[in-house]
Design a protein around this motif. Structure first.
Motif, PDB file in Angstrom:
ATOM      1  N   THR A  68      45.942  59.464  57.500  1.00  0.00           N
ATOM      2  CA  THR A  68      46.259  60.508  58.148  1.00  0.00           C
ATOM      3  C   THR A  68      46.918  60.270  59.506  1.00  0.00           C
ATOM      4  N   ARG A  69      46.903  61.273  60.321  1.00  0.00           N
ATOM      5  CA  ARG A  69      47.485  60.945  61.587  1.00  0.00           C
ATOM      6  C   ARG A  69      46.353  60.549  62.382  1.00  0.00           C
ATOM      7  N   ASN A  70      45.149  60.555  62.131  1.00  0.00           N
ATOM      8  CA  ASN A  70      44.151  60.067  63.256  1.00  0.00           C
ATOM      9  C   ASN A  70      43.361  59.175  62.719  1.00  0.00           C
ATOM     10  N   LYS A  71      43.126  58.958  61.196  1.00  0.00           N
ATOM     11  CA  LYS A  71      42.372  58.100  60.695  1.00  0.00           C
ATOM     12  C   LYS A  71      42.686  57.626  59.323  1.00  0.00           C
ATOM     13  N   ILE A  72      41.930  56.553  58.812  1.00  0.00           N
ATOM     14  CA  ILE A  72      42.196  55.912  57.677  1.00  0.00           C
ATOM     15  C   ILE A  72      40.897  56.251  56.738  1.00  0.00           C
ATOM     16  N   THR A  73      40.963  56.642  55.421  1.00  0.00           N
ATOM     17  CA  THR A  73      39.701  56.752  54.823  1.00  0.00           C
ATOM     18  C   THR A  73      39.766  56.215  53.347  1.00  0.00           C
ATOM     19  N   ALA A  82      43.160  64.648  47.750  1.00  0.00           N
ATOM     20  CA  ALA A  82      44.770  64.488  48.038  1.00  0.00           C
ATOM     21  C   ALA A  82      45.778  64.486  46.766  1.00  0.00           C
ATOM     22  N   THR A  83      45.412  63.607  46.060  1.00  0.00           N
ATOM     23  CA  THR A  83      46.114  63.268  44.821  1.00  0.00           C
ATOM     24  C   THR A  83      46.249  64.471  43.904  1.00  0.00           C
ATOM     25  N   ARG A  84      45.532  65.382  43.905  1.00  0.00           N
ATOM     26  CA  ARG A  84      45.510  66.659  42.787  1.00  0.00           C
ATOM     27  C   ARG A  84      46.624  67.365  43.093  1.00  0.00           C
ATOM     28  N   GLN A  85      47.411  67.320  44.159  1.00  0.00           N
ATOM     29  CA  GLN A  85      48.308  67.981  44.678  1.00  0.00           C
ATOM     30  C   GLN A  85      49.561  67.366  44.352  1.00  0.00           C
ATOM     31  N   ILE A  86      50.883  68.213  44.052  1.00  0.00           N
ATOM     32  CA  ILE A  86      51.883  67.666  43.646  1.00  0.00           C
ATOM     33  C   ILE A  86      52.611  66.865  44.722  1.00  0.00           C
ATOM     34  N   ARG A  87      52.412  67.120  46.131  1.00  0.00           N
ATOM     35  CA  ARG A  87      52.943  66.715  47.232  1.00  0.00           C
ATOM     36  C   ARG A  87      51.882  66.680  48.077  1.00  0.00           C
ATOM     37  N   LEU A  88      51.555  65.357  48.710  1.00  0.00           N
ATOM     38  CA  LEU A  88      50.782  65.201  49.911  1.00  0.00           C
ATOM     39  C   LEU A  88      51.042  66.270  50.972  1.00  0.00           C
ATOM     40  N   PRO A  90      51.610  67.186  54.925  1.00  0.00           N
ATOM     41  CA  PRO A  90      52.338  66.396  56.118  1.00  0.00           C
ATOM     42  C   PRO A  90      51.267  65.553  56.753  1.00  0.00           C
ATOM     43  N   PHE A  91      52.190  64.290  57.128  1.00  0.00           N
ATOM     44  CA  PHE A  91      51.244  63.205  57.998  1.00  0.00           C
ATOM     45  C   PHE A  91      50.245  62.628  57.177  1.00  0.00           C
ATOM     46  N   ARG A  92      50.124  62.646  55.729  1.00  0.00           N
ATOM     47  CA  ARG A  92      49.239  61.973  54.970  1.00  0.00           C
ATOM     48  C   ARG A  92      50.094  61.067  54.245  1.00  0.00           C
ATOM     49  N   PHE A  93      49.440  59.877  53.812  1.00  0.00           N
ATOM     50  CA  PHE A  93      50.082  58.979  53.098  1.00  0.00           C
ATOM     51  C   PHE A  93      49.155  58.077  52.373  1.00  0.00           C
ATOM     52  N   LEU A  94      49.606  57.895  51.134  1.00  0.00           N
ATOM     53  CA  LEU A  94      48.770  57.067  50.299  1.00  0.00           C
ATOM     54  C   LEU A  94      49.114  55.522  50.181  1.00  0.00           C
TER      55      LEU A  94
END
Length: 98
Positions: A68-73, A82-88, A90-94
């Motif tokens: 995310t913008r502030n952390k890595i989990t 987060a992956t249940r949604q079709i699109r992540l 904003p500012f979230r990256f897998l």
């Protein structure tokens, strides 16, 4: 009964209708002079069994992390949510850790 079908029946995996109707598209290429339908069916069955073992959510969460913008989990619940949604959002990256 051929050897591979006996083995599958022994493992409790033999279902004639289910063997041919997987819900995925696979492209199988192999070098052979003669087309053999049984060989192709065995290859598809083996690929399906391999993919069933590795396409699990716990394996997916081990190999990915959510940035995310502030952390890595690396939390399983957060990644799956987060992956249940079709699109992540904003500012979230897998990110794949491989």
């Amino acid at each position: 009964m051929p050897q591979h079908k006996r083995l599958l029946k022994y493992q409790g995996l033999l279902k004639q209708e289910a063997m041919k109707n997987y819900d995925r598209d696979l492209l199988v290429l192999y070098k052979a002079d003669v087309f053999d339908e049984d060989l192709l069916q065995r290859e598809v069955e083996n690929l399906h069994q391999i993919l069933l073992k590795i396409e699990r959510s716990d394996i997916f969460c081990l190999s990915h992390e959510l940035v995310t913008r502030n952390k890595i989990t690396r939390k399983v619940r957060t990644i799956l949510k987060a992956t249940r949604q079709i699109r992540l959002k904003p500012f979230r990256f897998l990110i794949n850790k491989n």
